[in-house]
Enzyme design. Structure first.
Site, PDB file in Angstrom:
ATOM      1  N   ASP A 175       0.778  -1.239   0.000  1.00 35.92           N
ATOM      2  CA  ASP A 175       0.000   0.000   0.000  1.00 35.92           C
ATOM      3  C   ASP A 175       0.813   1.295   0.000  1.00 35.92           C
ATOM      4  O   ASP A 175       0.528   2.217  -0.729  1.00 35.92           O
ATOM      5  CB  ASP A 175      -0.914   0.033   1.229  1.00 35.92           C
ATOM      6  N   GLU A 412       2.951  -8.860  11.692  1.00 36.78           N
ATOM      7  CA  GLU A 412       2.576  -8.411  10.348  1.00 36.78           C
ATOM      8  C   GLU A 412       3.831  -8.057   9.533  1.00 36.78           C
ATOM      9  O   GLU A 412       3.934  -8.369   8.354  1.00 36.78           O
ATOM     10  CB  GLU A 412       1.668  -7.180  10.505  1.00 36.78           C
TER      11      GLU A 412
HETATM   12  C1  GLC Z   1      -2.406  -3.864   4.602  1.00 38.41           C
HETATM   13  C2  GLC Z   1      -1.447  -4.415   3.564  1.00 38.41           C
HETATM   14  C3  GLC Z   1      -2.199  -5.267   2.540  1.00 38.41           C
HETATM   15  C4  GLC Z   1      -3.020  -6.317   3.249  1.00 38.41           C
HETATM   16  C5  GLC Z   1      -3.933  -5.689   4.327  1.00 38.41           C
HETATM   17  C6  GLC Z   1      -4.629  -6.732   5.172  1.00 38.41           C
HETATM   18  O1  GLC Z   1      -3.293  -2.966   4.045  1.00 38.41           O
HETATM   19  O2  GLC Z   1      -0.746  -3.394   2.949  1.00 38.41           O
HETATM   20  O3  GLC Z   1      -1.314  -5.881   1.658  1.00 38.41           O
HETATM   21  O4  GLC Z   1      -3.777  -7.034   2.344  1.00 38.41           O
HETATM   22  O5  GLC Z   1      -3.144  -4.903   5.184  1.00 38.41           O
HETATM   23  O6  GLC Z   1      -3.693  -7.596   5.771  1.00 38.41           O
END
Ligand code: GLC
Length: 450
Positions: A175, A412
């Site tokens: 993102d 994460e």
């Molecule tokens: C964040 C990450 C994305 C992922 C989401 C849910 O937005 O950048 O890649 O899918 O989290 O884990």
């Protein structure tokens, strides 16, 4: 070590299961995310294949009539106030998805065909009934996966060069990557939008890890722009301020065609299998033609509005290595980039590669996708190393990932200098991929064509 890690990973997947889908993490991400479901299925294949299929089904039940698979499927049991941007903000057309569940109108990388193939491949370890179920699930998924590819390769080929374009940074899954900075500079940042729509991510996460307000205002503005025409892709390039071609998204698009070729063959559709392999070759050719920079000898993001490649050197530039038909010059270039101090492909005691060039002046050890280490992209990179026969480097990268997660937990993401766990502490894809790495059977099952 491995039994302890295996059990803790399986536990994370147990606690993050919600009715008919997996959440990435309970607090920060309380809905279903598209590419997360693919990584998660790869891990569930070992401990609960029925849930792997259920999770993929839940996602594809929300597929739009035009073939797009939304990047989030909202859980109606989660209150609007608990997540922004939620269903009311996205306001998708009512025909678009499971009427009981809202969704977003954008996509994420189409890794689901690869995931479905991986779950199918492992079914025999669980007995004949599981194989039978897996076959039935492949039959159900196959036309839907094909529709997803068709959407991305036709309606989303905004540059008309054979690649899918992204119209929002969130579509990449990476993102907040510096890969978008150059293209985002052309997108207005209307900070007043953050008064109308209040960010919720800062209530549950450290602001130093998250995007800045200026970038967040751009993200909101881009959704409003796409939403204004009910997420239509017609003449989108003219109407919309952000349109880019990403090397990792398109590498996954190509890998999906190869997985579809495997699936089609199992389903007795030989002619379709050939067509998928040809499509994978075409996508590989277009990535080389449009996203390779002969000076840096790596892949970059193309901005369709300016026709230029982003100068940023990001982990996404390494992932075309997943494609078996990548020409030798590009394989060599990407491997040199991965081994260089920018990414530092580890020995078994090192840290996996970071999300961004370690030597860049704006390398940020904590802000997400601007430096930290992520297990999912390293897992994809490892597939690339295996695909091109770099077995020793793949082995070391695997050991580095397992060691990191074992020492620090199923976070994460991780600090790229000391490995400290960052972001959500019980994150589903980290746990799922830890299971796969421990089982160590993820050698890609497709060979070079021709
Ligand atoms: C964040 C990450 C994305 C992922 C989401 C849910 O937005 O950048 O890649 O899918 O989290 O884990």
């Amino acid at each position: 070590m491995s039994a302890e890690l295996w059990n803790s990973a399986a536990r994370v997947l147990e606690i993050n299961w919600q009715d008919d889908h997996m959440v990435p993490s309970r607090r920060l991400y309380p809905h279903q995310w598209s590419w997360d479901a693919a990584f998660i299925a790869v891990g569930l294949a070992y401990v609960n294949p029925a849930r792997a299929w259920r999770d993929l089904r839940s996602l594809f039940e929300a597929q739009w009539p035009d073939g797009r698979v939304p990047h989030i499927v909202f859980d109606p049991a989660t209150a609007e106030a608990d997540y922004f941007p939620g269903p009311a903000f996205w306001s998708v057309p009512p025909y678009a998805n499971r009427p009981s569940h809202g969704s977003t109108g954008i996509v994420q990388p189409p890794l689901h065909a690869v995931a479905a193939w991986e779950v199918y491949r492992r079914a025999s370890a669980h007995g004949a009934a599981c194989v039978q179920q897996a076959y039935g699930e492949l039959e159900w998924l196959y036309p839907r996966l094909v529709a997803q590819q068709d959407y991305l390769t036709t309606r989303r080929d905004l540059g008309e060069g054979g690649l899918a374009a992204l119209v929002h940074p969130w579509e990449s899954g990476l993102d907040n990557s510096p890969a978008w900075d150059a293209a985002l500079a052309g997108v207005p940042a209307d900070l007043s939008l953050l008064t109308t729509f209040r960010r919720r991510d800062l209530d549950v996460a450290d602001a130093a890890h998250r995007p800045t307000d200026r970038d967040y205002a751009r993200y909101v503005g881009l959704v409003l722009s796409y939403r204004a025409e009910q997420y239509s892709d017609t003449a989108l390039l003219r109407r919309h301020a952000f349109a880019v071609e990403c090397p990792s998204f398109n590498a996954i698009l190509g890998a999906a065609e190869l997985a579809l070729a495997q699936i089609a063959a199992v389903l007795g559709r030989a002619a379709e299998a050939d067509a998928h392999r040809e499509r994978a070759q075409r996508i590989t050719g277009a990535i080389v033609k449009r996203l390779w920079n002969p000076e840096t000898r790596t892949f970059h993001v193309r901005d369709l509005h300016t026709g230029t490649l982003s100068p940023a050197r990001c982990v996404s530039g390494l992932l075309p290595l997943m494609l078996p038909d990548l020409p030798a010059a590009q394989v060599d270039g990407v491997l040199a980039e991965a081994r260089s101090p920018r990414f530092g492909l580890p020995d078994e005691t090192g840290l996996p590669v970071p999300s961004y060039d370690r030597t860049a002046p704006d390398f940020d050890t904590r802000r997400y996708w601007r430096g930290p280490v992520w297990i999912n992209v390293n897992w994809l990179l490892r597939r690339g190393l295996l695909t091109h026969g770099r077995l020793d480097e793949a082995k070391d990268l695997r050991a580095a990932m397992v060691r990191l997660v074992h020492r620090n937990g199923h976070f994460e993401y991780f600090h790229p200098k000391n490995g400290e766990g960052l972001g959500a502490p019980t994150f589903s894809w980290t746990a799922a991929l830890a299971l796969d790495l421990l089982a160590d059977r993820s050698v890609p099952a497709y060979a070079k064509a021709g």
